[in-house]
Design an enzyme around this catalytic site. Structure first.
Site, PDB file in Angstrom:
ATOM      1  N   ALA A  58       0.849  -1.199   0.000  1.00 23.71           N
ATOM      2  CA  ALA A  58       0.000   0.000   0.000  1.00 23.71           C
ATOM      3  C   ALA A  58       0.881   1.244   0.000  1.00 23.71           C
ATOM      4  O   ALA A  58       2.070   1.184   0.340  1.00 23.71           O
ATOM      5  CB  ALA A  58      -0.893  -0.007   1.241  1.00 23.71           C
ATOM      6  N   ASP A  59       0.281   2.377  -0.359  1.00 23.73           N
ATOM      7  CA  ASP A  59       1.030   3.645  -0.325  1.00 23.73           C
ATOM      8  C   ASP A  59       1.439   3.958   1.121  1.00 23.73           C
ATOM      9  O   ASP A  59       2.568   4.319   1.396  1.00 23.73           O
ATOM     10  CB  ASP A  59       0.161   4.788  -0.871  1.00 23.73           C
ATOM     11  CG  ASP A  59      -0.205   4.573  -2.350  1.00 23.73           C
ATOM     12  OD1 ASP A  59       0.717   4.249  -3.122  1.00 23.73           O
ATOM     13  OD2 ASP A  59      -1.388   4.707  -2.716  1.00 23.73           O
ATOM     14  N   ASP A  71      14.397   0.657   9.860  1.00 21.99           N
ATOM     15  CA  ASP A  71      14.668   1.920   9.163  1.00 21.99           C
ATOM     16  C   ASP A  71      15.706   2.703   9.979  1.00 21.99           C
ATOM     17  O   ASP A  71      16.229   2.209  10.967  1.00 21.99           O
ATOM     18  CB  ASP A  71      13.364   2.714   8.930  1.00 21.99           C
ATOM     19  CG  ASP A  71      12.641   3.070  10.245  1.00 21.99           C
ATOM     20  OD1 ASP A  71      11.417   3.254  10.218  1.00 21.99           O
ATOM     21  OD2 ASP A  71      13.312   3.159  11.306  1.00 21.99           O
ATOM     22  N   GLY A  77      11.735   3.377  23.322  1.00 24.75           N
ATOM     23  CA  GLY A  77      11.090   2.847  24.531  1.00 24.75           C
ATOM     24  C   GLY A  77       9.951   3.750  24.974  1.00 24.75           C
ATOM     25  O   GLY A  77       9.579   4.692  24.266  1.00 24.75           O
ATOM     26  N   THR A  81       9.779   9.888  21.801  1.00 27.69           N
ATOM     27  CA  THR A  81       9.105   9.845  20.505  1.00 27.69           C
ATOM     28  C   THR A  81       8.059   8.735  20.502  1.00 27.69           C
ATOM     29  O   THR A  81       8.363   7.614  20.917  1.00 27.69           O
ATOM     30  CB  THR A  81      10.140   9.614  19.394  1.00 27.69           C
ATOM     31  OG1 THR A  81      11.061  10.710  19.394  1.00 27.69           O
ATOM     32  CG2 THR A  81       9.482   9.495  18.026  1.00 27.69           C
ATOM     33  N   GLY A  91       8.149   3.212  -1.961  1.00 29.54           N
ATOM     34  CA  GLY A  91       8.770   2.423  -0.894  1.00 29.54           C
ATOM     35  C   GLY A  91       8.292   2.873   0.477  1.00 29.54           C
ATOM     36  O   GLY A  91       7.094   2.942   0.719  1.00 29.54           O
ATOM     37  N   ASP A  95       4.778   5.792   4.743  1.00 29.15           N
ATOM     38  CA  ASP A  95       4.557   4.821   5.826  1.00 29.15           C
ATOM     39  C   ASP A  95       4.559   5.497   7.196  1.00 29.15           C
ATOM     40  O   ASP A  95       5.246   6.498   7.400  1.00 29.15           O
ATOM     41  CB  ASP A  95       5.633   3.735   5.783  1.00 29.15           C
ATOM     42  CG  ASP A  95       5.515   2.858   4.539  1.00 29.15           C
ATOM     43  OD1 ASP A  95       6.300   1.904   4.420  1.00 29.15           O
ATOM     44  OD2 ASP A  95       4.644   3.155   3.687  1.00 29.15           O
ATOM     45  N   GLU A 102       4.658   2.387  23.795  1.00 25.82           N
ATOM     46  CA  GLU A 102       3.772   3.402  24.399  1.00 25.82           C
ATOM     47  C   GLU A 102       2.514   2.733  24.937  1.00 25.82           C
ATOM     48  O   GLU A 102       2.141   1.637  24.527  1.00 25.82           O
ATOM     49  CB  GLU A 102       3.385   4.485  23.379  1.00 25.82           C
ATOM     50  CG  GLU A 102       4.542   5.135  22.660  1.00 25.82           C
ATOM     51  CD  GLU A 102       5.581   5.727  23.595  1.00 25.82           C
ATOM     52  OE1 GLU A 102       5.235   6.076  24.748  1.00 25.82           O
ATOM     53  OE2 GLU A 102       6.758   5.802  23.188  1.00 25.82           O
ATOM     54  N   HIS A 119      -1.801  13.038  13.310  1.00 27.44           N
ATOM     55  CA  HIS A 119      -0.556  13.824  13.152  1.00 27.44           C
ATOM     56  C   HIS A 119       0.382  13.129  12.156  1.00 27.44           C
ATOM     57  O   HIS A 119       0.908  13.754  11.226  1.00 27.44           O
ATOM     58  CB  HIS A 119       0.139  13.976  14.507  1.00 27.44           C
ATOM     59  CG  HIS A 119       1.466  14.666  14.465  1.00 27.44           C
ATOM     60  ND1 HIS A 119       1.619  16.015  14.756  1.00 27.44           N
ATOM     61  CD2 HIS A 119       2.715  14.208  14.163  1.00 27.44           C
ATOM     62  CE1 HIS A 119       2.906  16.350  14.632  1.00 27.44           C
ATOM     63  NE2 HIS A 119       3.592  15.254  14.288  1.00 27.44           N
ATOM     64  N   GLU A 120       0.582  11.816  12.354  1.00 24.18           N
ATOM     65  CA  GLU A 120       1.509  11.081  11.468  1.00 24.18           C
ATOM     66  C   GLU A 120       1.042  11.122  10.015  1.00 24.18           C
ATOM     67  O   GLU A 120       1.851  11.303   9.101  1.00 24.18           O
ATOM     68  CB  GLU A 120       1.640   9.633  11.931  1.00 24.18           C
ATOM     69  CG  GLU A 120       2.229   9.471  13.313  1.00 24.18           C
ATOM     70  CD  GLU A 120       3.498  10.282  13.525  1.00 24.18           C
ATOM     71  OE1 GLU A 120       3.666  10.847  14.624  1.00 24.18           O
ATOM     72  OE2 GLU A 120       4.322  10.411  12.593  1.00 24.18           O
ATOM     73  N   HIS A 123       2.129  14.056   8.174  1.00 22.27           N
ATOM     74  CA  HIS A 123       3.481  13.880   7.608  1.00 22.27           C
ATOM     75  C   HIS A 123       3.435  12.993   6.369  1.00 22.27           C
ATOM     76  O   HIS A 123       4.080  13.303   5.360  1.00 22.27           O
ATOM     77  CB  HIS A 123       4.418  13.242   8.634  1.00 22.27           C
ATOM     78  CG  HIS A 123       4.811  14.133   9.772  1.00 22.27           C
ATOM     79  ND1 HIS A 123       5.214  15.436   9.629  1.00 22.27           N
ATOM     80  CD2 HIS A 123       4.855  13.878  11.119  1.00 22.27           C
ATOM     81  CE1 HIS A 123       5.503  15.957  10.804  1.00 22.27           C
ATOM     82  NE2 HIS A 123       5.293  15.026  11.737  1.00 22.27           N
ATOM     83  N   HIS A 129       5.935  20.402  10.453  1.00 25.34           N
ATOM     84  CA  HIS A 129       5.411  20.825  11.751  1.00 25.34           C
ATOM     85  C   HIS A 129       4.952  22.273  11.711  1.00 25.34           C
ATOM     86  O   HIS A 129       5.374  23.063  10.877  1.00 25.34           O
ATOM     87  CB  HIS A 129       6.491  20.641  12.825  1.00 25.34           C
ATOM     88  CG  HIS A 129       6.625  19.232  13.261  1.00 25.34           C
ATOM     89  ND1 HIS A 129       7.814  18.667  13.663  1.00 25.34           N
ATOM     90  CD2 HIS A 129       5.705  18.242  13.350  1.00 25.34           C
ATOM     91  CE1 HIS A 129       7.626  17.402  13.987  1.00 25.34           C
ATOM     92  NE2 HIS A 129       6.348  17.123  13.809  1.00 25.34           N
TER      93      HIS A 129
HETATM   94  C1  LIG Z   1       3.483  14.936  18.034  1.00 27.69           C
HETATM   95  C2  LIG Z   1       3.566  13.431  18.270  1.00 27.69           C
HETATM   96  C3  LIG Z   1       2.222  12.799  18.017  1.00 27.69           C
HETATM   97  C4  LIG Z   1       4.621  12.818  17.317  1.00 27.69           C
HETATM   98  C5  LIG Z   1       6.036  13.289  17.602  1.00 27.69           C
HETATM   99  C6  LIG Z   1       7.071  12.579  16.731  1.00 27.69           C
HETATM  100  S1  LIG Z   1       7.053  13.014  15.014  1.00 27.69           S
HETATM  101  C7  LIG Z   1       8.584  12.520  14.407  1.00 27.69           C
HETATM  102  N1  LIG Z   1       6.020  12.288  14.324  1.00 27.69           N
HETATM  103  N2  LIG Z   1       6.883  14.435  14.853  1.00 27.69           N
HETATM  104  C8  LIG Z   1       6.436  12.967  19.039  1.00 27.69           C
HETATM  105  O1  LIG Z   1       6.518  11.814  19.398  1.00 27.69           O
HETATM  106  N3  LIG Z   1       6.746  14.023  19.834  1.00 27.69           N
HETATM  107  C9  LIG Z   1       7.208  13.836  21.204  1.00 27.69           C
HETATM  108  C10 LIG Z   1       8.111  14.964  21.587  1.00 27.69           C
HETATM  109  C11 LIG Z   1       8.641  14.809  22.970  1.00 27.69           C
HETATM  110  C12 LIG Z   1       8.013  15.257  24.118  1.00 27.69           C
HETATM  111  N4  LIG Z   1       8.771  14.911  25.177  1.00 27.69           N
HETATM  112  C13 LIG Z   1       9.899  14.234  24.766  1.00 27.69           C
HETATM  113  C14 LIG Z   1      10.976  13.639  25.486  1.00 27.69           C
HETATM  114  C15 LIG Z   1      11.982  13.020  24.760  1.00 27.69           C
HETATM  115  C16 LIG Z   1      11.921  12.927  23.364  1.00 27.69           C
HETATM  116  C17 LIG Z   1      10.846  13.489  22.643  1.00 27.69           C
HETATM  117  C18 LIG Z   1       9.838  14.144  23.369  1.00 27.69           C
HETATM  118  C19 LIG Z   1       8.390  15.210  26.546  1.00 27.69           C
HETATM  119  C20 LIG Z   1       7.718  13.984  27.238  1.00 27.69           C
HETATM  120  C21 LIG Z   1       6.416  13.514  26.568  1.00 27.69           C
HETATM  121  C22 LIG Z   1       6.649  12.250  25.792  1.00 27.69           C
HETATM  122  C23 LIG Z   1       5.403  11.692  25.126  1.00 27.69           C
HETATM  123  C24 LIG Z   1       4.922  12.525  23.962  1.00 27.69           C
HETATM  124  N5  LIG Z   1       5.952  12.691  22.961  1.00 27.69           N
HETATM  125  C25 LIG Z   1       6.017  13.749  22.130  1.00 27.69           C
HETATM  126  O2  LIG Z   1       5.170  14.636  22.139  1.00 27.69           O
HETATM  127 CA   LIG Z   2       8.833   6.108  22.636  1.00 28.14          CA
HETATM  128 ZN   LIG Z   3      10.182   3.474  11.596  1.00 27.62          ZN
HETATM  129 ZN   LIG Z   4       5.478  15.306  13.751  1.00 26.06          ZN
END
Ligand SMILES: CC(C)C[C@H](CS(C)(=N)=N)C(=O)N[C@H]1Cc2cn(c3ccccc23)CCCCCCNC1=O
Ligand SMILES: [Ca+2]
Ligand SMILES: [Zn+2]
Ligand SMILES: [Zn+2]
Length: 169
Positions: A58-59, A71, A77, A81, A91, A95, A102, A119-120, A123, A129
């Site tokens: 899929a796309d 990747d 963990g 992120t 490719g 994705d 989480e 949000h994803e 992208h 952003h």
């Molecule tokens: C916008 C999201 C849906 C997607 C983005 C990643 S992306 C690539 N798609 N733009 C994301 O994961 N942002 C982090 C950013 C972030 C917040 N903190 C962090 C602590 C360490 C590392 C990153 C973070 C503080 C602690 C909170 C952690 C849980 C929430 N995490 C976030 O908000």
């Molecule tokens: Ca994580």
């Molecule tokens: Zn990945």
């Molecule tokens: Zn983002």
């Protein structure tokens, strides 16, 4: 810099999607529903349509993964992120990967999968952003209202600038 074979936006308006792996945190039927609702956020404000692909190819290929997962962006963990997605292209382009470490939720007792997926997919469609915390495309996760669209005027303006209502050749 521009990643190889990436485009600014998709050159077609019907995009396919498939979910390759799920999370033990939620029933798969719930994941299916949250993913299709997150895609609908964008199809509601653009000429894009999203078609589930049964062939697996899929796309927009969606999966949950932990740590290194094939990747260049291993997950970190619990916390930090929570997901990432690749811009339009062949490719891996389009994705979306979700961090399996989480605490995924359909409500707000953890990380809301619908809000993260929306949000994803921004992208996946080519959106960067926003600096506006009210925008879905703000770089950090916010617990937003789950009623109605999570999109700001800026999000809507940006997706319509990319995909408008033009005719696709
Ligand atoms: C916008 C999201 C849906 C997607 C983005 C990643 S992306 C690539 N798609 N733009 C994301 O994961 N942002 C982090 C950013 C972030 C917040 N903190 C962090 C602590 C360490 C590392 C990153 C973070 C503080 C602690 C909170 C952690 C849980 C929430 N995490 C976030 O908000
Ligand atoms: Ca994580
Ligand atoms: Zn990945
Ligand atoms: Zn983002």
């Amino acid at each position: 810099y521009r990643v190889m074979n990436q485009q600014v936006h998709w050159l077609k308006k019907a995009l396919t999607y498939s979910i390759a792996t799920y999370t033990s945190q939620l029933p798969s039927a719930t994941v299916n529903h949250l993913i299709s609702s997150a895609l609908k956020v964008w199809s509601d404000v653009s000429p894009l349509t999203f078609i589930p692909s049964s062939t697996g190819k899929a796309d927009i290929m969606i999966r949950f993964a932990r740590r290194a997962h094939g990747d260049s962006q291993p997950f970190d963990g619990p916390g930090g992120t929570v997901a990432h997605a690749f811009g339009p292209g062949v490719g891996i382009g389009g994705d979306a990967h979700f961090d399996g470490d989480e605490k995924w939720s359909a409500e707000h007792n953890g990380i809301n999968l619908y809000l993260v997926a929306a949000h994803e997919f921004g992208h996946s469609l080519g959106l960067p952003h926003s600096r506006n915390p009210a925008s879905l495309m703000y770089p950090t996760y916010q617990k937003r209202r789950l009623q109605g669209s999570p999109l700001s005027f800026e999000d809507v303006h940006r997706i319509q600038t990319l995909y408008g209502m033009g005719i696709y050749i």
